[in-house]
Enzyme design. Structure first.
Site, PDB file in Angstrom:
ATOM      1  N   LYS A  11       0.808  -1.221   0.000  1.00 39.47           N
ATOM      2  CA  LYS A  11       0.000   0.000   0.000  1.00 39.47           C
ATOM      3  C   LYS A  11       0.847   1.279   0.000  1.00 39.47           C
ATOM      4  CE  LYS A  11      -4.004  -2.071   2.301  1.00 39.47           C
ATOM      5  NZ  LYS A  11      -4.878  -1.967   3.498  1.00 39.47           N
ATOM      6  N   TYR A  51     -12.359  -2.041  -4.130  1.00 41.05           N
ATOM      7  CA  TYR A  51     -12.875  -2.167  -2.763  1.00 41.05           C
ATOM      8  C   TYR A  51     -14.395  -2.051  -2.688  1.00 41.05           C
ATOM      9  CZ  TYR A  51      -8.171  -2.157  -0.819  1.00 41.05           C
ATOM     10  OH  TYR A  51      -6.880  -2.485  -0.490  1.00 41.05           O
ATOM     11  N   ASN A 114      -1.956   0.298   6.903  1.00 41.71           N
ATOM     12  CA  ASN A 114      -1.390  -0.938   7.438  1.00 41.71           C
ATOM     13  C   ASN A 114      -0.471  -1.669   6.459  1.00 41.71           C
ATOM     14  OD1 ASN A 114      -3.194  -2.207   5.705  1.00 41.71           O
ATOM     15  ND2 ASN A 114      -4.663  -2.667   7.317  1.00 41.71           N
ATOM     16  N   HIS A 117      -2.180  -5.457   1.670  1.00 45.17           N
ATOM     17  CA  HIS A 117      -3.494  -6.088   1.477  1.00 45.17           C
ATOM     18  C   HIS A 117      -3.232  -7.501   0.985  1.00 45.17           C
ATOM     19  CE1 HIS A 117      -7.554  -6.864  -0.163  1.00 45.17           C
ATOM     20  NE2 HIS A 117      -6.877  -7.469  -1.134  1.00 45.17           N
ATOM     21  N   GLU A 128      -9.605 -10.806  -7.444  1.00 47.24           N
ATOM     22  CA  GLU A 128      -8.646  -9.718  -7.240  1.00 47.24           C
ATOM     23  C   GLU A 128      -7.469  -9.804  -8.214  1.00 47.24           C
ATOM     24  OE1 GLU A 128      -9.515  -8.719  -2.542  1.00 47.24           O
ATOM     25  OE2 GLU A 128      -7.680  -9.800  -3.047  1.00 47.24           O
TER      26      GLU A 128
END
Length: 140
Positions: A11, A51, A114, A117, A128
């Site tokens: 990310k 998302y 964080n 993913h 995905e």
């Protein structure tokens, strides 16, 4: 255990801090192989489609803004039990609850930022992976 493929995203908070190599080293040390990888800069609309499952949740807009804020590294990891193994290497979503040595324990800045993913199930992984990669890009 079966050989699986899973999507991994490094990310914006992690790419901004040049952690791609350190994060990939953790995947490789766990026995996962990177079989496809590219650095991209998502638009908010592209992040929103990816998302979409979270569209009704209060954090959705903030998540889409964050994912479009800096480049990300999208990649496909392959290995025995890759989905579960990837999730173990990532650690708990909340870095304060992540086990020592996991990516989120070491690198995440917050619950929202964080660092990584990972797909949560074989069906999710297939969807995905196909969002970011064509079949010819998967080089195992």
């Amino acid at each position: 255990m079966a050989i699986e493929r899973t999507l991994s995203i490094i990310k914006p908070d992690a790419t901004k801090r040049n952690l791609t190599g350190k994060i990939n080293a953790k995947f490789e040390e766990a026995g996962l192989r990177v079989i496809a990888q590219k650095r991209i800069h998502l638009s908010k609309a592209q992040a929103g489609v990816f998302y979409e499952v979270h569209a009704e949740r209060p954090f959705y807009d903030e998540l889409c803004d964050f994912m479009a804020s800096e480049p990300v590294v999208v990649q496909v990891l392959e290995g025995e039990g890759a989905i579960l193994k990837n999730r173990e290497v990532m650690g708990a979503t909340n870095p304060a609850e992540a086990a020592p040595g996991t990516i989120r324990a070491e690198f995440a800045e917050s619950v929202g930022e964080n660092s990584v993913h990972g797909s949560d199930a074989p069906e999710t992984a297939a969807v995905e992976i196909s969002y970011f990669f064509a079949g010819l890009e998967l080089v195992g």
